[in-house]
Design a protein around this motif. Structure first.
Motif, short mmCIF file in Angstrom:
data_model
loop_
_atom_site.label_atom_id
_atom_site.label_comp_id
_atom_site.label_asym_id
_atom_site.label_seq_id
_atom_site.Cartn_x
_atom_site.Cartn_y
_atom_site.Cartn_z
N GLY A 158 0.82 -1.21 0.00
CA GLY A 158 0.00 0.00 0.00
C GLY A 158 0.85 1.26 0.00
O GLY A 158 0.53 2.23 -0.69
N ARG A 159 1.95 1.23 0.75
CA ARG A 159 2.84 2.40 0.75
C ARG A 159 3.56 2.55 -0.59
O ARG A 159 3.80 3.67 -1.04
CB ARG A 159 3.86 2.28 1.89
N GLU A 208 1.04 4.26 -3.03
CA GLU A 208 0.41 5.53 -2.67
C GLU A 208 0.41 6.46 -3.88
O GLU A 208 1.36 6.49 -4.65
CB GLU A 208 1.16 6.19 -1.51
N ASN A 231 1.52 9.02 -5.10
CA ASN A 231 2.55 10.03 -4.84
C ASN A 231 3.34 10.40 -6.09
O ASN A 231 4.42 10.93 -6.00
CB ASN A 231 3.51 9.53 -3.77
N ARG A 259 4.83 2.87 -9.87
CA ARG A 259 3.58 2.28 -9.35
C ARG A 259 2.96 1.30 -10.34
O ARG A 259 2.48 0.24 -9.96
CB ARG A 259 2.58 3.37 -8.99
N ALA A 283 -5.54 -1.17 -1.50
CA ALA A 283 -4.56 -0.23 -2.08
C ALA A 283 -4.92 0.12 -3.52
O ALA A 283 -4.77 1.27 -3.94
CB ALA A 283 -3.16 -0.83 -2.00
N ARG A 329 -7.85 2.58 -3.48
CA ARG A 329 -7.36 3.91 -3.08
C ARG A 329 -6.63 4.57 -4.25
O ARG A 329 -6.80 5.76 -4.51
CB ARG A 329 -6.45 3.79 -1.86
N LEU A 330 -5.84 3.79 -4.98
CA LEU A 330 -5.11 4.32 -6.11
C LEU A 330 -6.05 4.76 -7.23
O LEU A 330 -5.91 5.83 -7.81
CB LEU A 330 -4.14 3.26 -6.64
N HIS A 384 -7.85 8.08 -6.09
CA HIS A 384 -7.12 9.34 -5.87
C HIS A 384 -6.04 9.66 -6.89
O HIS A 384 -5.56 10.79 -6.91
CB HIS A 384 -6.48 9.33 -4.48
N ASP A 385 -5.63 8.72 -7.71
CA ASP A 385 -4.51 8.99 -8.61
C ASP A 385 -4.97 9.77 -9.83
O ASP A 385 -6.10 9.63 -10.28
CB ASP A 385 -3.84 7.68 -9.04
#
Length: 180
Positions: free
Chosen positions: A84-85, A88, A90, A95, A113, A116-117, A120-121
């Motif tokens: 998950g980290r 992220e 980021n 990724r 994960a 979430r990606l 938000h990505d």
């Protein structure tokens, strides 16, 4: 007349009881340290392999990064927070490679994960890979089967629709079924 043993001093039995008490306390402490080490072993290993994968990607060594991701994969769900980290949103360039390496059906522990990606990505390629991996892990189809001819946005509209379907499914039932 046989001689009898002299009576033991009064402090003697108490000293023996205290010695046993310390023995059992130390034995319990050793067992607690062993149990804590056993519980922390896998997450610590996952953190170590996460660091190796990140360092390998940053120096451009994709083979070493793949080896580190294989080691993470072998840890199974214990590697969930570490993966998950790595995933992220980021803006790290690797990724998509992490998703391709680990995005297999048996790695369902990665679904939180990936969702979430996808949510938000901003990188469309990474979102496409995460939704595609979520399809194989969940056994559901999120991408539209076809885009109507002349549809505005074409592939971008299909990706937005897939992202919306994934997030809707996750909120309705996926989070209950696939949370670690």
């Amino acid at each position: 007349m046989p001689e009898t043993a002299p009576p033991a001093p009064e402090g003697e039995p108490r000293r023996q009881e205290r010695g046993l008490l310390w023995f059992y306390l130390l034995l319990g402490l050793a067992a607690a340290v062993f149990a804590a080490g056993a519980l922390a072993w896998r997450p610590l290993r996952a953190s170590q392999w996460e660091g190796r994968a990140r360092a390998a990607y940053e120096r451009g060594d994709v083979k070493a990064a793949g080896d580190a991701l294989d080691a993470l994969d072998a840890l199974g769900p214990a590697a969930g927070p570490a993966v998950g980290r790595l995933l992220e949103p980021n803006r790290a360039w690797y990724r998509g490679q992490v998703i391709q390496q680990l995005g297999r059906k048996e790695n369902r522990w990665m679904l939180p994960a990936l969702v979430r990606l996808a949510r938000h990505d901003t990188d469309a390629a990474v979102v496409r890979l995460s939704v595609s991996a979520a399809e194989s892990m969940s056994g559901r189809i999120f991408f539209p089967l076809s885009t109507p001819p002349g549809a505005a946005g074409g592939a971008a509209a299909g990706l937005d629709e897939a992202r919306r379907r994934l997030i809707d499914w996750w909120e309705a039932e996926g989070s209950r079924r696939h949370r670690p």
